[in-house]
Write a protein that holds these residues in place. Structure first.
Motif, short mmCIF file in Angstrom:
data_model
loop_
_atom_site.label_atom_id
_atom_site.label_comp_id
_atom_site.label_asym_id
_atom_site.label_seq_id
_atom_site.Cartn_x
_atom_site.Cartn_y
_atom_site.Cartn_z
N ALA A 1 -80.54 15.22 -13.75
CA ALA A 1 -80.82 13.85 -13.88
C ALA A 1 -79.99 13.00 -12.89
N VAL A 2 -78.92 13.26 -12.17
CA VAL A 2 -78.34 12.53 -11.26
C VAL A 2 -78.33 13.21 -9.93
N GLY A 3 -79.09 14.45 -9.73
CA GLY A 3 -79.15 14.85 -8.37
C GLY A 3 -77.99 15.38 -7.88
N ALA A 4 -76.84 15.95 -8.70
CA ALA A 4 -75.81 16.54 -8.14
C ALA A 4 -75.91 17.89 -8.03
N ASP A 5 -75.06 18.59 -7.21
CA ASP A 5 -75.23 20.12 -6.80
C ASP A 5 -74.34 20.91 -7.77
N ARG A 6 -73.59 20.46 -8.14
CA ARG A 6 -72.45 21.34 -9.27
C ARG A 6 -72.00 20.44 -10.26
N GLY A 7 -71.56 20.80 -11.08
CA GLY A 7 -70.42 20.24 -11.99
C GLY A 7 -69.67 20.90 -13.09
N CYS A 8 -69.01 20.41 -13.78
CA CYS A 8 -68.19 21.30 -14.79
C CYS A 8 -67.70 20.21 -15.97
N VAL A 9 -67.44 20.65 -17.20
CA VAL A 9 -66.92 19.78 -18.27
C VAL A 9 -65.43 20.59 -18.38
N LEU A 10 -64.49 19.55 -18.10
CA LEU A 10 -63.23 20.14 -18.46
C LEU A 10 -62.76 19.53 -19.99
N VAL A 11 -62.26 20.25 -20.76
CA VAL A 11 -61.98 19.82 -22.20
C VAL A 11 -60.41 19.95 -22.49
N THR A 12 -59.80 19.10 -23.16
CA THR A 12 -58.15 19.08 -23.28
C THR A 12 -58.27 19.93 -24.60
N ASP A 13 -57.16 20.83 -24.21
CA ASP A 13 -56.98 21.76 -25.20
C ASP A 13 -55.99 21.07 -26.28
N PRO A 14 -56.24 21.16 -27.83
CA PRO A 14 -55.74 20.16 -28.70
C PRO A 14 -54.33 20.69 -29.16
N ILE B 1 -69.73 25.32 -16.50
CA ILE B 1 -69.87 25.19 -15.00
C ILE B 1 -71.29 25.37 -14.72
N ALA B 2 -71.95 24.42 -13.95
CA ALA B 2 -73.36 24.42 -13.61
C ALA B 2 -73.60 24.14 -12.15
N TYR B 3 -74.47 25.25 -11.68
CA TYR B 3 -74.98 24.99 -10.08
C TYR B 3 -76.33 24.46 -10.23
N ARG B 4 -77.03 23.52 -9.44
CA ARG B 4 -78.26 23.24 -9.45
C ARG B 4 -79.15 23.98 -8.64
N HIS B 5 -78.38 24.69 -7.42
CA HIS B 5 -79.07 25.87 -6.52
C HIS B 5 -78.17 26.88 -6.51
N SER B 6 -78.79 27.80 -6.41
CA SER B 6 -78.21 29.29 -6.43
C SER B 6 -77.28 29.38 -5.11
N GLY B 7 -77.65 28.93 -4.23
CA GLY B 7 -76.87 28.86 -2.92
C GLY B 7 -75.64 28.15 -2.97
N HIS B 8 -75.28 27.27 -4.00
CA HIS B 8 -74.02 26.61 -4.36
C HIS B 8 -73.10 27.46 -5.24
N ARG B 9 -73.69 28.40 -5.65
CA ARG B 9 -72.82 29.16 -6.61
C ARG B 9 -71.53 29.98 -5.96
N LEU B 10 -70.71 29.68 -6.56
CA LEU B 10 -69.31 30.50 -6.10
C LEU B 10 -68.48 31.15 -7.17
N ASP B 11 -67.54 31.93 -6.82
CA ASP B 11 -66.64 32.49 -7.92
C ASP B 11 -65.72 31.39 -8.43
N ARG B 12 -65.52 30.42 -7.70
CA ARG B 12 -64.75 29.32 -8.14
C ARG B 12 -65.36 27.92 -8.01
N MET B 13 -64.94 27.00 -8.65
CA MET B 13 -65.41 25.78 -8.42
C MET B 13 -64.21 24.69 -8.14
N PRO B 14 -63.99 24.23 -6.91
CA PRO B 14 -62.94 23.08 -6.66
C PRO B 14 -63.13 22.06 -7.07
#
Length: 564
Positions: A183-196, A206-219
């Motif tokens: 929807a927003v045209g981003a290449d990658r994203g993540c959801v970080l949730v606070t542990d209660p 964690i999501a990647y819109r294109h397989s070429g952006h997929r990494l073992d870690r997301m900074p």
């Protein structure tokens, strides 16, 4: 081996769960199906589930009413997590437990001068509400109208996902994130949730819109996340290559982050975490600041803030539901332990009393007292044995061992078994067996136990009543499709307000004398045969229990009432 399950979320057996391990299983109302549902609109052999090429496949078996997947009729289709299968009046939810790889998000340390000066846009946590209000007003031009409608459609889709009970919180957040990137045209994203418990941020999706952006870690830039958590506001950064405020050594540049947006996930009462997306650039384009136009705008930031609010509400509702279920489960476990402890204590007191008589008899060389004590011990041994067997029957799904058998012979055996108990209580135990009753197909051990439990209940109900009579009858329906065993008594009867609850586990009309398990077991066994227990009772005139089931495995009951 794959692990999945089908949960009945709508229909006569709502709440029933079937485990899948990858072996071929059939679905239908016939007794020999591995997944058997007592739905009269379901064919005897309705559908088949197989596992091939890493996926479960559902296939219709030329059923009368068809097989539907997510509202569409199918002949054969691969199943995905969260799919809903409709067969007859029954809806089953498919859930697959695939091995999840650990999610790795690095909160990249910030440089000293990497601060809020990099921010080119920001919104408050309530921007989602304002976005909806703006969309509701008539837009100023056609392009903005088109964007507003797209935003509303997206929020509607996400809202539908949020209210769905078919997904785990990780699956739900993953779907929301996948939809958001498109929807927003981003290449990658993540959801970080606070542990209660710890208050630490942990990645849930964690999501990647294109397989070429997929990494073992997301900074993820710590300056961005820290600012959002501290201020409770969503922010948008500019293109790091074209903005002189970004030094080449800063984390946002070093990690190839071109533009980024991060919004707080603000629930009703607390901040649940952050939703982060960014666009990336390869190292060979770092020196070309004007190679690609800016992708992320304030409109996308407002939309992301609205999505973050929906995600926060989903996390919050999930935590409330988890807490509620945990409390209910603990309460149920506590009640079960208390009830079972009470019954076991009573049985052990009987064993203790019998042992006392045996001990005295042996000491005084009184054989009659020893026999009397042993009779008490033996009777209580049978009670604990029956209690354990009933609990085992209730605790697991079982496939009836179907064999051709003589119902009259089975009922005679029950009569002979209980005649001594009836004589002891001064109750007349009578037989009224049908002539020329056809051979039926049933699990002889199961039906024997189901009928025996009802007979025991009838004898207990007449304990202390004068001229008590319990009659065991057999018969078949006029069309010969069904056979039945009937246990009738002339006891006190059952009040109307107790009839509906009498098949619930631990619901007993006998007070401390009953466990409230026997009738629940009997009903479960009859339903495993595709049958039911029908009850008629009148106060001070007695009760009649009819155990009725199809005479053979191809038979069908006229109707199956909803499970209690």
């Amino acid at each position: 081996m794959p692990t999945a399950n089908l949960l009945v979320i709508r229909g006569v057996e709502q709440g029933k769960r079937f485990e899948l391990d990858g072996t071929e299983v059939s679905i239908g109302r016939g007794v020999r199906n591995q997944i058997r549902v007592l739905d009269t609109e379901m064919s005897r052999q309705h559908a088949m589930l197989t596992y091939a090429d890493g996926a479960f496949v559902l296939s219709d078996r030329n059923s009368s009413n068809g097989t539907f997947l997510n509202g569409l009729q199918i002949a054969s289709h691969r199943l995905a997590n969260g799919d809903q299968i409709q067969i007859g009046r029954t809806t089953l939810l498919f859930s697959e437990e695939k091995e999840r790889k650990p999610l790795s998000v690095d909160i990249v340390p910030s440089h000293a001068n990497e601060d809020a000066s990099q921010i080119v846009g920001q919104v408050g946590h309530d921007e989602g509400r304002r976005l909806l209000e703006r969309s509701a007003r008539e837009p100023s031009d056609a392009s903005r109208a088109k964007r507003s409608m797209a935003s509303l459609r997206l929020l509607y889709r996400i809202s539908e996902e949020v209210v769905s009970s078919s997904l785990s919180i990780e699956q739900l957040l993953q779907r929301i994130l996948d939809t958001t990137l498109e929807a927003v045209g981003a290449d990658r994203g993540c959801v970080l949730v606070t542990d209660p418990q710890t208050g630490e941020l942990a990645p849930k999706a964690i999501a990647y819109r294109h397989s070429g952006h997929r990494l073992d870690r997301m900074p993820v830039s710590s300056s961005i996340v820290d600012y959002v958590l501290k201020k409770g506001q969503g922010i948008r950064t500019s293109d790091a290559r074209a903005d002189s405020r970004f030094a080449s050594g800063l984390s946002i540049v070093r990690e190839g982050i071109r533009e980024a947006m991060c919004v707080p996930m603000t629930g009703r009462y607390e901040l649940m975490g952050v939703l982060y997306v960014d666009t990336t650039v390869s190292t060979d384009l770092l020196a070309e600041p004007n190679s690609v136009a800016t992708q992320l705008t304030d409109d996308e930031l407002s939309l992301l803030a609205a999505i973050g609010r929906q995600a926060a509400l989903a996390v919050e509702d999930h935590r409330y539901q988890e807490a509620f279920v945990k409390a209910e489960r603990l309460a149920a476990v506590g009640q079960t332990i208390a009830i079972l402890s009470h019954h076991i204590k009573n049985i052990l007191q009987g064993v203790r009393g019998g042992s006392y008589l045996i001990d005295n008899g042996l000491r005084d060389d009184d054989l009659e007292m020893v026999e009397q004590g042993w009779s008490v011990v033996d009777r209580n041994q049978n009670r604990i044995f029956d209690l354990v067997n009933d609990l085992l029957t209730l605790s697991k799904e079982r496939q009836p061992k179907l064999e051709a058998g003589d119902i009259n012979e089975l009922v005679r055996d029950i009569h002979d078994l209980m005649r001594g108990r009836a004589d002891e209580l001064q109750i007349a135990l009578k037989l009224a067996l049908a002539d020329e009753l056809p051979t039926a197909t049933f699990d002889q051990e199961g039906i024997h136990r189901a009928a025996l439990n009802v007979v025991v209940n009838a004898l207990d109900a007449l304990n202390g009543h004068e001229n008590g009579i319990v009659e065991l009858r057999t018969g078949q329906s006029a069309d010969g499709v069904e056979v039945w065993i009937e246990i009738a008594d002339n006891g006190p009867g059952i009040p109307d307000d107790q009839l509906e609850a009498m098949f619930n586990i631990f619901e007993s009309t006998k007070g401390s004398a009953g466990t409230g398990i026997g009738l629940a077991v009997s009903q479960k066994i009859l339903r495993e045969h595709g049958g039911e227990i029908e009850v008629e009772s009148q106060l001070n005139r007695g009760s009649r229990f009819r155990l009725i089931w199809p005479a053979n495995e191809d038979g069908a009951r006229r109707s199956i009432p909803a499970a209690n």
